[in-house]
Write a protein that holds these residues in place. Structure first.
Motif: not given
Length: 109
Positions: A54-61, A72-73, A97-102, A106-107
């Motif tokens: 959840a925290d990882g996807y929040d980083v992507c967002w 800042a993140v 960034y390297n593994d979860l974020c498209p 995409a966002y």
């Protein structure tokens, strides 16, 4: 103030690591979550898989939708999780960034 000073080295790595290709991808690879969790654990962070994801996807967002700087993140992670060091937060952001974020786009809604 101290967190900003400690983010110097991690911030440079985050800034360099956030250069990404311009092509868009609809979703992360199926192996994204296990690779992310392995990278986060290798960085010395622990937690429950759902919480870390959840925290990882929040980083992507934050990176793609809010257009936040990686530093800042990472500073937000240190603020929200007092046991996390600036270096660990920087590694967490890079792992997300390297593994979860498209890839960028995409966002972007």
């Amino acid at each position: 103030m101290i967190a900003k000073a400690l983010l110097g080295a991690a911030g440079a790595a985050i800034s360099i690591g956030l250069a990404a290709p311009a092509a868009a991808s609809p979703a992360p690879a199926p192996t994204a979550a296990p690779e992310f969790l392995a990278a986060v654990r290798a960085a010395g962070l622990t937690g429950t898989d759902p919480g870390m994801l959840a925290d990882g996807y929040d980083v992507c967002w934050q990176l793609w939708n809010a257009h936040a700087e990686g530093t800042a993140v990472a500073a937000g992670l240190v603020r929200d999780h007092p046991g996390v060091t600036s270096e660990e937060a920087g590694r967490f952001v890079l792992a997300a960034y390297n593994d979860l974020c498209p890839v960028p786009g995409a966002y972007d809604y």
